[in-house]
Design an enzyme around this catalytic site. Structure first.
Site, PDB file in Angstrom:
ATOM      1  N   SER A  77      74.700  35.925  46.633  1.00 41.01           N
ATOM      2  CA  SER A  77      73.923  35.740  47.515  1.00 41.01           C
ATOM      3  C   SER A  77      72.806  34.792  47.053  1.00 41.01           C
ATOM      4  O   SER A  77      72.862  34.630  46.116  1.00 41.01           O
ATOM      5  CB  SER A  77      73.230  37.033  47.673  1.00 41.01           C
ATOM      6  OG  SER A  77      72.558  37.624  46.647  1.00 41.01           O
ATOM      7  N   ASP A  78      71.843  34.366  47.907  1.00 45.06           N
ATOM      8  CA  ASP A  78      70.591  33.763  47.521  1.00 45.06           C
ATOM      9  C   ASP A  78      69.969  34.942  47.114  1.00 45.06           C
ATOM     10  O   ASP A  78      70.012  35.877  47.379  1.00 45.06           O
ATOM     11  CB  ASP A  78      70.083  32.888  48.851  1.00 45.06           C
ATOM     12  CG  ASP A  78      69.204  31.526  48.238  1.00 45.06           C
ATOM     13  OD1 ASP A  78      68.909  31.633  47.332  1.00 45.06           O
ATOM     14  OD2 ASP A  78      69.307  30.649  49.055  1.00 45.06           O
ATOM     15  N   TRP A  79      68.660  34.411  46.702  1.00 43.51           N
ATOM     16  CA  TRP A  79      67.589  35.176  45.945  1.00 43.51           C
ATOM     17  C   TRP A  79      66.987  36.215  46.891  1.00 43.51           C
ATOM     18  O   TRP A  79      66.771  36.223  47.836  1.00 43.51           O
ATOM     19  CB  TRP A  79      66.368  34.427  45.715  1.00 43.51           C
ATOM     20  CG  TRP A  79      65.434  35.290  44.899  1.00 43.51           C
ATOM     21  CD1 TRP A  79      64.649  36.336  45.434  1.00 43.51           C
ATOM     22  CD2 TRP A  79      65.318  35.197  43.509  1.00 43.51           C
ATOM     23  NE1 TRP A  79      63.785  36.747  44.426  1.00 43.51           N
ATOM     24  CE2 TRP A  79      64.243  36.200  43.257  1.00 43.51           C
ATOM     25  CE3 TRP A  79      65.604  34.616  42.373  1.00 43.51           C
ATOM     26  CZ2 TRP A  79      63.483  36.330  42.001  1.00 43.51           C
ATOM     27  CZ3 TRP A  79      65.124  34.780  41.173  1.00 43.51           C
ATOM     28  CH2 TRP A  79      63.986  35.743  40.901  1.00 43.51           C
ATOM     29  N   ALA A  80      67.826  37.410  46.833  1.00 45.41           N
ATOM     30  CA  ALA A  80      67.394  38.683  47.293  1.00 45.41           C
ATOM     31  C   ALA A  80      67.834  38.713  48.713  1.00 45.41           C
ATOM     32  O   ALA A  80      67.377  39.388  49.824  1.00 45.41           O
ATOM     33  CB  ALA A  80      65.931  39.098  47.047  1.00 45.41           C
ATOM     34  N   SER A  81      68.752  37.850  49.259  1.00 43.23           N
ATOM     35  CA  SER A  81      69.221  37.732  50.523  1.00 43.23           C
ATOM     36  C   SER A  81      69.866  39.027  51.226  1.00 43.23           C
ATOM     37  O   SER A  81      69.904  39.324  52.405  1.00 43.23           O
ATOM     38  CB  SER A  81      69.975  36.494  50.859  1.00 43.23           C
ATOM     39  OG  SER A  81      71.147  36.479  50.332  1.00 43.23           O
TER      40      SER A  81
END
Length: 721
Positions: A253-257
């Protein structure tokens, strides 16, 4: 390897499996001892933003020698357009249209990053972007699927090398999957509405190219796409990427997505977000902790399957085995001193910067200047060793940079270079420094104005509503133009913009993007003719933000405009009747053409295109069509022309773009030299994907161009039977 993976998975507890699926930033996660304890307990599979071989080796020792199964960590970092040696921003790299040079730059970035313990980068970003208001267009390959695919292939192969287990290579990560560059209004993180025919034909090809090149990992995007967040989109990730494209690495995932699916209104809480993320096929969660906190409970409740968890873990372990981490988990701590900012790295950075810069205007052959010319060097970007590096340069060091001022002094001499910045930084609105600018211009024969935007004004979350130069830069350019001296405008920027209101003030315009560490030497070489410009635009330049989004591969409307079918707003007669101006697809103020078209770029020489011909005017399915044209250097210096091949399918079961880039060639010619350029066009390159993902090649009439850019060129026709 697969046998080893299976044996290892069979020994793992559920907690250890979930641990492999978790990545954290140590600085956010907790204290150093808390991080070590989590690694020791098998609760983490990857760390990001841990820098330095000694630190990496220390935590890797905990993973390998103190955890139950000894599984090494992946160490991630944003190495976007260089690590310590900074190359042009990716949009600038794309403007070089030089796949081998981009590949070489990525290999250097990998070597430098690996020397400090990094084994995974979150690049390349291969989001097709057609809106210059979007700040992250700086990180993309621009508007075209073929150019983005070129960047994808070059950077993946450069980062990963021929053998990913080589200690001087790192794992690449194709991002952001998918459609992130289509954000509504150019506002970062915004909704994207992408019909499937555009998804398959515009946004997917660069990811297909990355997968074909063997990319180790893929990152999901922040946006929602057609109402479903990218990190929760089961069809796109588990279906298209993993099943249809055959991607066998892992998805992060992207940061905390994953957690952010709650803010989207798609997940009710963190537990629901974890369920949606894993169901979609996201194998590793970056930063947020929904997997760590909820996957076990979700498994017990039957809302996810052990098959999904095992598949994710196998994919993660597969990449770790390919990286050679099980055999060689530690970094040679002596490497960095001999690797970082090596002279050869600087040479490549300078060459790529030169090839990325695009000459947009050169009235009366103002450029190149002669050495020893009295130059007034003005503008807020003249002496900005930090700002010239551009966005996403966490590990770049401005002390390594050679600014434009430094390079001018070295090449042209301080006695011939009169420096007056006029503005302290690009957003500066104070004109107090203009008096010094006037003095510098008075001593000079030519003005070189270096303007643009600071690094912070492009990149993630740096969208703009207006594309004009910020601060008092327009006034500075107006002042320079008013003194009767020729003006060369150099633009350092992360996006297309700033020129509609100012291009008339300069006799020559060199668009430099943010060129990186060697910006100064590259610009001096071009300005004084030591190098000849060859860059071409990877993105259309609009006349103003009102034209955005704008791109060459648009569809033909039912009422297309041409040069005879529109009247500028200032020329409309008073009380003109409703239909007196005609009814075509244009705007009254901008018309229907861009400021500069895709693929455009001038040289210090001129090239003539002639004698287009085809191997046949009728071809059958499975044939190869050869398209020929003669390119002649009609100028006085050797130069490189980027010759472009476009096609158009005139009638399709779905409407097709007015032009599509199919191939290009870099052709270097001496003065007076001619060369016949040959393109081979396979019939399977003439098709397109239907909304269901099936690829079709439809018979009919096609146009073909061999061209210097998307708006010009030699045209011919053929039939596909």
């Amino acid at each position: 390897m697969e046998k080893k993976i299976q044996e290892l998975v069979s020994k793992m507890t559920l907690e250890e499996k979930i641990g492999q699926m978790c990545q954290v930033d140590p600085g956010v996660f907790g204290s150093e001892e808390e991080v070590k304890e989590a690694v020791r307990n098998g609760q983490l599979g990857s760390l990001l933003n841990l820098i330095g071989a000694e630190k990496v080796n220390a935590i890797q020792k905990v993973a390998v020698e103190e955890s139950r199964l000894g599984i090494p960590l992946m160490i991630g970092r944003d190495v976007i357009h260089g690590y310590r040696t900074i190359f042009p921003i990716p949009l600038g790299m794309a403007a070089s249209w030089n796949e081998e040079l981009v590949k070489e730059a990525a290999a250097i970035a990998a070597k430098e990053a690996a020397s400090e313990g990094i084994n995974w980068t979150f690049a390349p970003m291969i989001d097709v972007s057609r809106d210059p208001r979007w700040g992250r267009i700086a990180e993309s390959g621009g508007e075209d699927p073929l150019i983005n695919a070129m960047v994808a292939r070059a950077m993946v192969q450069g980062f990963q090398g021929e053998d990913l287990s080589d200690p001087m290579t790192i794992a690449a990560c194709a991002k952001h999957y998918i459609g992130y560059g289509a954000a509504e209004g150019g506002r970062d993180y915004n909704t994207t509405i992408i019909p499937d025919i555009y998804l398959y034909n515009v946004y997917l090809p660069s990811f297909r190219a990355a997968v074909d090149a063997g990319v180790a990992t893929v990152m999901t995007a922040f946006n929602d796409i057609n109402g479903i967040p990218a990190s929760g989109h089961q069809r796109n990730v588990r279906g298209i990427l993993k099943q249809d494209l055959g991607f066998d690495g892992f998805v992060v995932s992207d940061w905390a997505s994953i957690q952010e699916m709650m803010a989207h209104g798609y997940a009710a809480d963190e537990k629901h977000a974890a369920q949606l993320g894993l169901s979609a096929g996201v194998d590793m969660e970056m930063a947020s902790r929904t997997y760590a906190n909820h996957l076990q409970e979700l498994l017990e409740e039957g809302k996810i399957t052990m098959e999904w968890i095992d598949d994710a873990v196998k994919r993660i372990l597969r990449v770790k085995f390919r990286l050679g981490l099980f055999d060689h988990p530690y970094v040679d701590e002596s490497l960095a001193d001999s690797v970082l900012v090596h002279p050869q790295h600087l040479t490549v950075a300078r060459k790529l910067a030169e090839e990325s810069m695009v000459l947009l205007k050169n009235n009366n052959d103002l450029l190149p200047l002669k050495k020893g010319t009295k130059v007034a060097l003005i503008g807020p970007m003249v002496d900005q060793p930090y700002e010239q590096l551009g966005t996403w340069i966490f590990d770049g060091n401005e002390n390594d940079s050679k600014s434009v001022l430094e390079a001018f002094y070295e090449y042209n001499g301080e006695s011939n270079t009169f420096f007056a910045e006029g503005l302290k930084y690009t957003r500066d609105k104070s004109t107090k420094g203009f008096a010094e600018v006037e003095k510098a211009i008075a001593k000079s024969d030519v003005v070189v104005a270096v303007v643009g935007e600071e690094a912070i004004l492009s990149g993630e979350a740096k969208s703009l509503a207006e594309l004009d130069f910020v601060g008092a830069q327009n006034q500075l350019l107006q002042l320079a133009a008013s003194k009767g001296k020729p003006v060369v405008m150099v633009v350092m920027s992360g996006r297309p913009g700033g020129l509609y209101k100012t291009q008339h003030l300069a006799g020559a315009i060199l668009y430099a993007w943010h060129p990186g560490t060697m910006a100064g030497p590259a610009l001096v070489n071009l300005i004084f003719g030591e190098s000849v410009p060859s860059g071409k635009l990877p993105v259309t330049f609009p006349k103003g933000e009102g034209q955005a989004p704008i791109y060459y591969a648009h569809k033909m409307s039912g009422r297309p405009a041409d040069s005879s079918s529109w009247t500028h707003i200032d020329d409309i007669p008073v009380k003109a009747v409703q239909h007196s101006l005609g009814n075509t697809n244009h705007t009254l103020d901008y018309g229907f053409t861009p400021l500069y078209p895709f693929g455009y770029g001038l040289s210090y020489t001129t090239f003539e295109y002639s004698d287009i011909s085809l191997s046949s005017d009728k071809i059958k399915m499975g044939d190869v069509l050869k398209v020929f044209a003669t390119i002649t250097n009609t100028g006085k210096v050797q130069g490189t022309e980027i010759v472009q091949l476009y096609t158009r399918d005139l009638v399709g079961s779905y409407t097709r773009p007015v032009k599509e880039l199919k191939d290009f060639r870099r052709v270097t010619l001496k003065p007076g030299e001619s060369k016949t350029v040959t393109f081979e066009l396979k019939t399977d390159e003439l098709g397109f994907y239907l909304p269901d993902g099936n690829y079709v090649v439809e018979p009919g009439e096609f146009h073909v161009w061999i061209a210097p850019n998307a708006a010009e060129g030699l045209q011919s026709e053929f039939w596909l039977e």
